[in-house]
Design an enzyme around this catalytic site. Structure first.
Site, PDB file in Angstrom:
ATOM      1  N   SER A  61       0.828  -1.208   0.000  1.00 59.30           N
ATOM      2  CA  SER A  61       0.000   0.000   0.000  1.00 59.30           C
ATOM      3  C   SER A  61       0.867   1.265   0.000  1.00 59.30           C
ATOM      4  O   SER A  61       2.022   1.247   0.434  1.00 59.30           O
ATOM      5  CB  SER A  61      -0.907   0.024   1.223  1.00 59.30           C
ATOM      6  OG  SER A  61      -1.699  -1.127   1.277  1.00 59.30           O
TER       7      SER A  61
HETATM    8  N1  SAH Z   1      -0.958  -4.318   3.719  1.00 66.12           N
HETATM    9  C1  SAH Z   1      -0.384  -4.945   2.546  1.00 66.12           C
HETATM   10  C2  SAH Z   1      -1.377  -4.859   1.416  1.00 66.12           C
HETATM   11  C3  SAH Z   1      -1.189  -5.966   0.441  1.00 66.12           C
HETATM   12  S1  SAH Z   1      -2.405  -5.978  -0.853  1.00 66.12           S
HETATM   13  C4  SAH Z   1       0.898  -4.261   2.179  1.00 66.12           C
HETATM   14  O1  SAH Z   1       0.998  -3.032   2.325  1.00 66.12           O
HETATM   15  O2  SAH Z   1       1.826  -4.929   1.706  1.00 66.12           O
HETATM   16  C5  SAH Z   1      -3.715  -6.881  -0.100  1.00 66.12           C
HETATM   17  C6  SAH Z   1      -3.395  -8.272   0.383  1.00 66.12           C
HETATM   18  O3  SAH Z   1      -4.636  -8.856   0.779  1.00 66.12           O
HETATM   19  C7  SAH Z   1      -2.808  -9.193  -0.672  1.00 66.12           C
HETATM   20  O4  SAH Z   1      -1.607  -9.729  -0.193  1.00 66.12           O
HETATM   21  C8  SAH Z   1      -3.866 -10.280  -0.856  1.00 66.12           C
HETATM   22  O5  SAH Z   1      -3.339 -11.555  -1.119  1.00 66.12           O
HETATM   23  C9  SAH Z   1      -4.573 -10.234   0.486  1.00 66.12           C
HETATM   24  N2  SAH Z   1      -5.925 -10.793   0.489  1.00 66.12           N
HETATM   25  C10 SAH Z   1      -6.884 -10.663  -0.452  1.00 66.12           C
HETATM   26  N3  SAH Z   1      -7.999 -11.332  -0.089  1.00 66.12           N
HETATM   27  C11 SAH Z   1      -7.735 -11.906   1.117  1.00 66.12           C
HETATM   28  C12 SAH Z   1      -8.476 -12.723   2.012  1.00 66.12           C
HETATM   29  N4  SAH Z   1      -9.721 -13.104   1.741  1.00 66.12           N
HETATM   30  N5  SAH Z   1      -7.876 -13.121   3.149  1.00 66.12           N
HETATM   31  C13 SAH Z   1      -6.603 -12.757   3.449  1.00 66.12           C
HETATM   32  N6  SAH Z   1      -5.850 -11.980   2.642  1.00 66.12           N
HETATM   33  C14 SAH Z   1      -6.404 -11.554   1.498  1.00 66.12           C
END
Ligand code: SAH
Length: 212
Positions: A61
């Site tokens: 993010s």
């Molecule tokens: N906070 C993270 C954001 C990553 S993007 C950062 O800054 O690196 C969002 C993440 O949510 C991805 O890694 C994706 O795999 C995860 N995600 C999507 N759906 C999900 C679910 N149902 N349960 C757990 N994780 C999920």
């Protein structure tokens, strides 16, 4: 926690200019080295205020939104101690949370991302983080209730399990929507749930079901 680097401090100053005002958040931004969460080819962009790809079609993010969502958690009615994060991804937001709150729980559905994030947490010597490979739509029932829940992927609709796992006085922060997403804040006061819309945002989707 690592000592703040010059680039970390510069990023914190930039976010302060963008309206982030809580010192606990700015200190965490200054102290957590964002470059260790970024793939090698993009490391030169690590301290820019932008989202970046981390593989598997996912993104780390934007620092502004990480800071903003963390600030919103800190403004919950209770003094939040136990935080649940859905979507560990790179682990950057997890590390920021762990620098501020007592106990952080984080769920990620993609095993390889969760594995890398776990390694980074050990590298940073954080011992107040529990991570799980699982479907975040279900929250983390055995560890509930949480004082704060932060979802870093956009949900088509509000996941009921997350609302149910909120402590009294607790706050859920979640992007809701498909093409048009709004960052929502849900405060629990007893049996009442008070919803506010914060601002328009853009996140990767919160996927339901099948784990990778
Ligand atoms: N906070 C993270 C954001 C990553 S993007 C950062 O800054 O690196 C969002 C993440 O949510 C991805 O890694 C994706 O795999 C995860 N995600 C999507 N759906 C999900 C679910 N149902 N349960 C757990 N994780 C999920």
């Amino acid at each position: 926690m690592a000592l703040s680097s010059r680039r970390g401090l510069q990023l914190a100053q930039l976010l302060e200019q963008e309206g982030v005002s809580d010192n606990r958040v700015l200190t965490a931004i200054a102290n957590i080295p964002r470059d260790i969460f970024i793939p090698d080819a993009l490391k030169h962009k690590a301290y820019q205020n932008t989202a970046l790809p981390i593989g598997q079609g996912q993104t780390i993010s934007q620092p502004y939104i990480v800071a903003k969502m963390t600030e919103l958690l800190l403004k919950a009615d209770n003094t939040p101690k136990r935080i649940l994060e859905i979507g560990t991804g790179s682990g950057y937001q997890t590390a920021i949370l762990a620098g501020i709150f007592e106990q952080v729980f984080s769920v990620e559905r993609i095993k390889s991302l969760q594995f890398q994030a776990k390694r980074r947490m050990n590298q940073l010597d954080f011992h107040n983080i529990s991570m799980k490979h699982g479907d975040g739509w279900e929250g983390w029932k055995s560890k509930a209730p949480f004082d704060g829940i932060i979802v870093t992927a956009a949900a088509a609709e509000l996941p009921q399990a997350l609302v149910d796992q909120l402590n009294d006085g607790g706050r859920l922060i979640i992007p809701v929507g498909n093409d048009q997403q709004q960052l929502k804040c849900i405060d629990r006061k007893g049996d009442e749930f008070i919803e506010q819309t914060i601002e328009a945002v853009r996140f990767v989707p919160l996927v339901a079901g099948a784990l990778l």
